[in-house]
Scaffold this motif. Structure first.
Motif, mmCIF file in Angstrom:
data_model
loop_
_atom_site.group_PDB
_atom_site.id
_atom_site.type_symbol
_atom_site.label_atom_id
_atom_site.label_comp_id
_atom_site.label_asym_id
_atom_site.label_seq_id
_atom_site.Cartn_x
_atom_site.Cartn_y
_atom_site.Cartn_z
ATOM 1 N N UNK A 165 0.816 -1.211 0.000
ATOM 2 C CA UNK A 165 0.000 0.000 0.000
ATOM 3 C C UNK A 165 0.853 1.264 0.000
ATOM 4 N N UNK A 166 1.994 1.200 0.659
ATOM 5 C CA UNK A 166 2.864 2.386 0.713
ATOM 6 C C UNK A 166 3.506 2.695 -0.641
ATOM 7 N N UNK A 167 3.417 1.781 -1.583
ATOM 8 C CA UNK A 167 3.971 2.041 -2.922
ATOM 9 C C UNK A 167 2.954 2.702 -3.842
ATOM 10 N N UNK A 168 1.724 2.854 -3.398
ATOM 11 C CA UNK A 168 0.660 3.379 -4.259
ATOM 12 C C UNK A 168 0.738 4.906 -4.292
ATOM 13 N N UNK A 169 1.402 5.405 -5.308
ATOM 14 C CA UNK A 169 1.656 6.835 -5.423
ATOM 15 C C UNK A 169 0.930 7.383 -6.652
ATOM 16 N N UNK A 170 0.310 8.537 -6.477
ATOM 17 C CA UNK A 170 -0.363 9.197 -7.599
ATOM 18 C C UNK A 170 -0.034 10.679 -7.568
ATOM 19 N N UNK A 171 0.956 11.067 -8.350
ATOM 20 C CA UNK A 171 1.397 12.461 -8.368
ATOM 21 C C UNK A 171 1.772 12.895 -9.781
ATOM 22 N N UNK A 172 1.027 12.389 -10.768
ATOM 23 C CA UNK A 172 1.350 12.700 -12.160
ATOM 24 C C UNK A 172 0.103 13.117 -12.934
ATOM 25 N N UNK A 173 -0.729 13.910 -12.279
ATOM 26 C CA UNK A 173 -1.936 14.443 -12.910
ATOM 27 C C UNK A 173 -1.581 15.718 -13.686
ATOM 28 N N UNK A 174 -2.474 16.193 -14.548
ATOM 29 C CA UNK A 174 -2.205 17.457 -15.245
ATOM 30 C C UNK A 174 -1.849 18.607 -14.308
ATOM 31 N N UNK A 175 -2.470 18.653 -13.119
ATOM 32 C CA UNK A 175 -2.141 19.721 -12.179
ATOM 33 C C UNK A 175 -0.681 19.626 -11.728
ATOM 34 N N UNK A 176 -0.147 18.402 -11.653
ATOM 35 C CA UNK A 176 1.261 18.232 -11.272
ATOM 36 C C UNK A 176 2.181 18.715 -12.381
ATOM 37 N N UNK A 177 1.808 18.407 -13.617
ATOM 38 C CA UNK A 177 2.609 18.868 -14.754
ATOM 39 C C UNK A 177 2.598 20.391 -14.812
ATOM 40 N N UNK A 178 1.472 20.966 -14.486
ATOM 41 C CA UNK A 178 1.338 22.421 -14.527
ATOM 42 C C UNK A 178 2.114 23.088 -13.399
ATOM 43 N N UNK A 179 2.012 22.532 -12.203
ATOM 44 C CA UNK A 179 2.623 23.181 -11.034
ATOM 45 C C UNK A 179 4.110 22.850 -10.890
ATOM 46 N N UNK A 180 4.447 21.570 -10.959
ATOM 47 C CA UNK A 180 5.820 21.158 -10.665
ATOM 48 C C UNK A 180 6.727 21.212 -11.890
ATOM 49 N N UNK A 181 6.174 20.847 -13.042
ATOM 50 C CA UNK A 181 7.006 20.783 -14.248
ATOM 51 C C UNK A 181 6.829 22.002 -15.144
ATOM 52 N N UNK A 182 6.014 22.946 -14.639
ATOM 53 C CA UNK A 182 5.834 24.221 -15.331
ATOM 54 C C UNK A 182 5.349 24.049 -16.768
ATOM 55 N N UNK A 183 4.507 23.050 -16.993
ATOM 56 C CA UNK A 183 3.923 22.836 -18.314
ATOM 57 C C UNK A 183 2.623 23.631 -18.391
ATOM 58 N N UNK A 184 2.682 24.806 -18.996
ATOM 59 C CA UNK A 184 1.519 25.700 -19.023
ATOM 60 C C UNK A 184 0.387 25.153 -19.878
ATOM 61 N N UNK A 185 0.692 24.167 -20.718
ATOM 62 C CA UNK A 185 -0.337 23.584 -21.576
ATOM 63 C C UNK A 185 -1.033 22.378 -20.922
ATOM 64 N N UNK A 186 -0.605 22.031 -19.724
ATOM 65 C CA UNK A 186 -1.176 20.854 -19.059
ATOM 66 C C UNK A 186 -2.630 21.081 -18.651
ATOM 67 N N UNK A 187 -2.993 22.341 -18.409
ATOM 68 C CA UNK A 187 -4.368 22.683 -18.064
ATOM 69 C C UNK A 187 -5.001 23.475 -19.199
ATOM 70 N N UNK A 188 -6.242 23.109 -19.532
ATOM 71 C CA UNK A 188 -6.945 23.887 -20.548
ATOM 72 C C UNK A 188 -7.483 25.177 -19.923
ATOM 73 N N UNK A 189 -7.968 26.117 -20.727
ATOM 74 C CA UNK A 189 -8.428 27.402 -20.181
ATOM 75 C C UNK A 189 -9.505 27.267 -19.106
ATOM 76 N N UNK A 190 -10.439 26.313 -19.288
ATOM 77 C CA UNK A 190 -11.485 26.133 -18.280
ATOM 78 C C UNK A 190 -10.890 25.664 -16.949
ATOM 79 N N UNK A 191 -9.943 24.732 -17.016
ATOM 80 C CA UNK A 191 -9.316 24.225 -15.796
ATOM 81 C C UNK A 191 -8.523 25.318 -15.094
ATOM 82 N N UNK A 192 -7.860 26.172 -15.861
ATOM 83 C CA UNK A 192 -7.117 27.284 -15.259
ATOM 84 C C UNK A 192 -8.061 28.263 -14.564
ATOM 85 N N UNK A 193 -9.171 28.548 -15.226
ATOM 86 C CA UNK A 193 -10.162 29.437 -14.609
ATOM 87 C C UNK A 193 -10.741 28.786 -13.350
ATOM 88 N N UNK A 194 -10.970 27.468 -13.412
ATOM 89 C CA UNK A 194 -11.476 26.743 -12.252
ATOM 90 C C UNK A 194 -10.485 26.732 -11.107
#
Length: 350
Positions: A165-194
């Protein structure tokens, strides 16, 4: 003299490397054993369920039911929470802030009798014999617990499943790409507004749902009464949250603030699965509580004296609601479906 020092250093490095490799091998064997046990119905008294029945990878390690079902068809008390990132969770159940240890938490689903979830209580020998008589498991237990003469025990079963259970990691969502990897295209305009709405003072969602897993409060307590119920009986008597443990009236209706990661996959929502959709969830918060005009617990949760002070009313346009939901969907990590180590080893996906 310098040669002796050199040889001693080489010996220390070699020994450390050997021990590290050995420990890594044992740890890998422990996790592999835990993964097999997690998905194996042999762990239940009547061979009908496994840990994965209530924590299915397809639903981000939840099960899609309002409340999970035990081995004899009984509803358990609460909705099944996701196990993803459980190693970082400060409390492991909906209503007991003192329970921090995975090994201790697992005693309930394995041995509980009200209702039986896996039903091991009174059936311990029968269940253990299934693994003792299985050549494959005998080898896996030996590799995972090389120092134990008789390694097939419930203590070791619990240790192995906890390690998995301690190996179950989930940290690679679009929000992670946007915040940690600075991928500005990871979120669409609606998600950014949200996202801007989510973190705004107007909605104050992030007051309770902050941090890397969106379950860290910026102020207040990690449990909250969000106004789901307020009736003649104060709160449904069968489950009053943390009050069940503390008997402190301040804890009536207080449940753990959950992570919002993968929330698009984990419906229905709340501790009792009483909201089917994210729209229903947002409606509860926008009204500062939920009004119920049917059944045995009629009343408006917004009027509850135990309502958490962080819950404040707000109004959203239809467009803004869509934007907020788009942002919540950006918390979904689809890579968990591609990770073979998270899948059922007995029925591997194609």
């Amino acid at each position: 003299m310098q040669k002796w020092i050199f040889y001693i250093l080489i010996s220390i490095v070699f020994t450390f490397s050997f021990i590290t490799k050995k420990n890594t091998k044992t740890n890998d064997a422990l996790i592999d054993l835990g993964r097999h046990l997690f998905f194996d119905q042999k762990l239940s008294a009547n061979l009908s369920k496994s840990c994965s029945t209530c924590h299915d990878p397809k639903f981000a390690f939840t099960d899609g039911y309002k409340k999970s079902i035990g081995i004899y068809g009984d509803e358990v008390m609460r909705n099944s929470p996701s196990l993803l990132n459980v190693k970082d969770r400060r409390s492991l159940t909906w209503a007991d802030i003192e329970l921090h240890d995975l090994e201790k938490q697992m005693l309930k689903p394995i041995f509980s009798t009200t209702p039986p979830e896996l039903g091991a209580k009174g059936n311990e020998n029968q269940i253990l014999s299934r693994f003792i008589n299985d050549k494959s498991y005998k080898k896996k237990f030996k590799n995972a617990f090389p120092k134990d003469k008789s390694p097939i025990t419930f203590d070791n079963i619990i240790s192995a499943i906890s390690a998995f259970q301690r190996t179950l990691i989930s940290e690679n969502a679009p929000i992670d790409l946007y915040r940690s990897k600075k991928d500005t295209n990871a979120l669409n305009p609606d998600a950014k507004a949200g996202m801007n709405l989510f973190f705004s003072d107007r909605l104050s969602c992030s007051t309770c749902h902050n941090g890397i897993h969106f379950d860290k409060e910026t102020r207040g307590y990690p449990f909250a009464n969000i106004g789901l119920y307020y009736c003649e009986d104060i709160y449904p008597h069968e489950d009053r949250g943390q009050y069940n443990h503390t008997k402190d009236s301040n804890d009536i209706g207080a449940f753990r603030i959950p992570s919002l990661r993968n929330i698009a996959l984990t419906a229905p929502y709340f501790h009792d699965g009483s909201a089917k959709t994210l729209r229903e969830v947002i409606a509860v918060y926008s009204k500062g509580g939920r009004e119920i005009n049917y059944g045995s617990c009629r009343g408006n949760g917004a009027d509850s004296p135990w309502l958490d002070g962080r819950v404040t009313k707000f109004t959203l346009t239809e467009t803004e609601e869509h934007q907020l939901i788009s942002f919540l969907h950006s918390l979904t990590d689809s890579t968990i479906f591609k990770n073979k180590l998270y899948q059922n080893p007995f029925f591997p996906s194609e």
